[in-house]
Enzyme design. Structure first.
Site, PDB file in Angstrom:
ATOM      1  N   GLY A   1       0.803  -1.385  -0.561  1.00  0.00           N
ATOM      2  CA  GLY A   1      -0.011  -0.083   0.060  1.00  0.00           C
ATOM      3  C   GLY A   1       0.479   1.165  -0.546  1.00  0.00           C
ATOM      4  O   GLY A   1       0.309   2.355   0.163  1.00  0.00           O
ATOM      5  N   GLY A   2       2.130   1.150  -0.528  1.00  0.00           N
ATOM      6  CA  GLY A   2       2.758   2.227  -0.387  1.00  0.00           C
ATOM      7  C   GLY A   2       3.234   3.063   0.863  1.00  0.00           C
ATOM      8  O   GLY A   2       3.415   4.460   1.097  1.00  0.00           O
TER       9      GLY A   2
ATOM     10  N   SER B   1       5.391  -5.409  -2.682  1.00  0.00           N
ATOM     11  CA  SER B   1       5.127  -3.757  -2.561  1.00  0.00           C
ATOM     12  C   SER B   1       6.050  -3.481  -1.082  1.00  0.00           C
ATOM     13  O   SER B   1       6.828  -3.371  -0.680  1.00  0.00           O
ATOM     14  CB  SER B   1       3.695  -3.734  -2.730  1.00  0.00           C
ATOM     15  OG  SER B   1       3.722  -1.832  -3.458  1.00  0.00           O
TER      16      SER B   1
END
Length: 529
Positions: A126-127, A183
């Site tokens: 989710g960055g 991620s």
């Protein structure tokens, strides 16, 4: 505004209980009852691993969970942590909360305290600005392991709310814990490996990262403007830091939420995709990742790193029609890109569609930008980290490329996009909508159904034995360890096919350019050269 999460593992004991479809777990803060599913897996949902981060604990590292009175029924997921700058709608409000530090556990129902099962702790992405893969269901992975592992997933605070520092985990063998993530979750793994100069506290024993993201990193001092901007927006300017923090803690969460959006990096005019994130605090984190892995300041454990073929495609705008658009967008994400560095990028990543269509057209520079961003943020970092382990004498490093094509994604123009393999890892039936899209060809009876089985078996093998080959699927390729000279990696192809390949000379040249001439090896203010 907080540090990145660190896994502090408190292994709990699973006690199957009776035949009424429940299972009792005794943990440090109380007793939790979970559900025994018909498939032989038990699940405990919404277990608190930290005290509610409210009031005086807002923006603080997590505190130990408070003792619970009576037996708690862990039948429902806990709320999802608030995403950056978005106020949940009335319809979805019940799914989100500032009080969100909960974990979910999936384990074989027959497990007991002597089982000593490998534990797979999965960090969603989710960055660092959202929990983008919440409520992933570990049931399918436990079943695919022949009831041989325990799976843990959890929420963590993002954006201005901060990042976790302690988390209690679940079940199995405390000497056999494997970190996984995608991620930002895979980036978290990289930061865990380099925390405290690579000091190994024995909290985990192997790691597998999907599309680890290397974003722009600041020191805590450089990131001060982010805090200051939030304080100004919310009206908490006071004559001392203590008074300012007290003001922020008294504000309704909705007010902070709506003012917690991103701010352009100094010298830039547009907000980056992901502003909030880890910082160099010279306590937990001393070095940027590139320098930490280059100098061997990381924990030496078996690892898998990898990326998707078109990792940058979903992030770039279809309105990228000129080289100026491409360069400006990249500077928005990476403000350290000087004029010379941009020139190097423009020459190394040619616009391959320029000759095929008339420029400037609506999207004629998008492919070039997607390739630059995908290689810089995801592909090349995965290769760099894979090489760092054998360079430091750790001969247990593997790398992969996910190249499984789905017709819908190809038609949409995104190729094989960022972290599209997550539904394959957990199984298409165990990825909850609407948080993650499952490619239709991954489902039962479709062309890529076998790719699901192949990926799960490689990962389960690694979780169990720290080697992806031990229990790999029949007919799948022997996954060779990463070789610095050959740059060897496993390619996952459409239909469940696998083969070893070597990183091509063009990509190798581009990655070398990034690490030798583009990425900053020291943290400092951006400047033009």
């Amino acid at each position: 505004m907080g540090a990145l999460l660190v896994i502090s593992l408190v292994l709990l004991i699973i006690y199957p209980f009776g035949t009424q479809g429940v299972s009792l777990v005794n943990v440090s803060n109380g007793d939790y009852v979970g559900k025994v599913l018909d498939c032989g897996v038990s699940q405990w949902l919404g277990i608190r691993y930290a005290a509610p981060p409210l009031g005086e604990l807002r923006f603080e590292p997590p505190a130990d969970p408070l003792p619970e009175t009576g037996t708690q029924y862990a039948y429902e997921h806990g709320p999802i942590c608030l995403p950056t700058g978005v106020l949940p709608s009335e319809r979805s409000k019940a799914n989100f909360s500032e009080d969100c530090l909960f974990l979910d556990v999936y384990a074989p129902s027959r497990a007991h305290k002597q089982s000593k099962l490998p534990v797979f702790v999965y960090i969603q992405g989710g960055g660092f600005n959202s929990n983008s893969h919440p409520r992933l269901n570990g049931t399918g992975l436990v079943k695919a392991s022949d009831m041989g592992i325990v799976v843990v997933t959890f929420n963590y605070r993002v954006g201005p709310w901060g990042f976790l520092q302690n988390i209690a985990e679940f079940g199995g063998d405390p000497d056999h814990v494997v970190l996984g993530g995608a991620s930002a979750g895979a980036s978290s793994i990289a930061w865990h490996l380099t925390a405290y100069g690579g000091y190994d506290q024995g909290l985990f024993h192997a790691a597998v990262g999907e599309s680890a993201a290397w974003g722009h990193v600041l020191t805590a001092k450089q990131a001060r403007y982010q805090f200051d901007d939030l304080v100004v927006r919310i009206g908490c300017v006071r004559n001392s830091s203590e008074a300012t923090l007290t003001c922020l803690r008294k504000k309704p969460y909705e007010e902070i939420q709506m003012n917690g959006f991103g701010t352009p990096y100094p010298g830039q005019s547009l907000n980056p995709l992901f502003m909030w994130g880890p910082v160099i605090d010279y306590n937990m984190f001393y070095l940027p990742l590139i320098q930490a892995f280059k100098t061997g300041k990381f924990i030496k454990v078996p690892v898998i790193w990898g990326d998707d073929t078109n990792g940058g495609s979903i992030f770039t705008s279809p309105f990228t029609s000129t080289v100026a658009h491409s360069n400006r967008w990249m500077r928005t994400q990476y403000p350290f890109l000087t004029l010379r560095k941009l020139w190097l990028l423009n020459n190394a990543w040619k616009n391959t569609v320029k000759e095929q269509k008339r420029c400037p057209a609506r999207d004629c520079w998008r492919e070039q930008l997607s390739q630059v961003y995908g290689d810089m943020r995801y592909m090349c970092p995965s290769i760099y980290m894979s090489a760092a382990f054998p360079d430091q004498g750790v001969n247990n490093s593997w790398n992969y490329r996910w190249n499984v094509e789905d017709p819908d994604q190809i038609t949409a123009g995104v190729g094989v996009p960022h972290v599209t393999e997550i539904p394959a890892l957990f199984g298409p039936a165990f990825v909850p909508a609407p948080y993650l899209t499952v490619p239709r060809t991954y489902r039962e009876g479709e062309i890529n159904e076998k790719a699901v089985d192949v990926m799960q078996k490689y990962w389960i093998s690694f979780i169990k034995t720290f080697d992806p080959n031990t229990e790999r699927a029949e007919g799948s390729a022997q996954w060779e360890k990463f070789d610095r000279k050959k740059l060897s990696r496993l390619r996952f192809d459409t239909g469940g096919k696998t083969d070893m390949e070597y990183v091509g000379s063009e990509l190798a040249r581009r990655c070398a350019l990034l690490f030798n001439k583009v990425y900053p090896t020291k943290i400092g203010p951006a400047k033009l050269e």
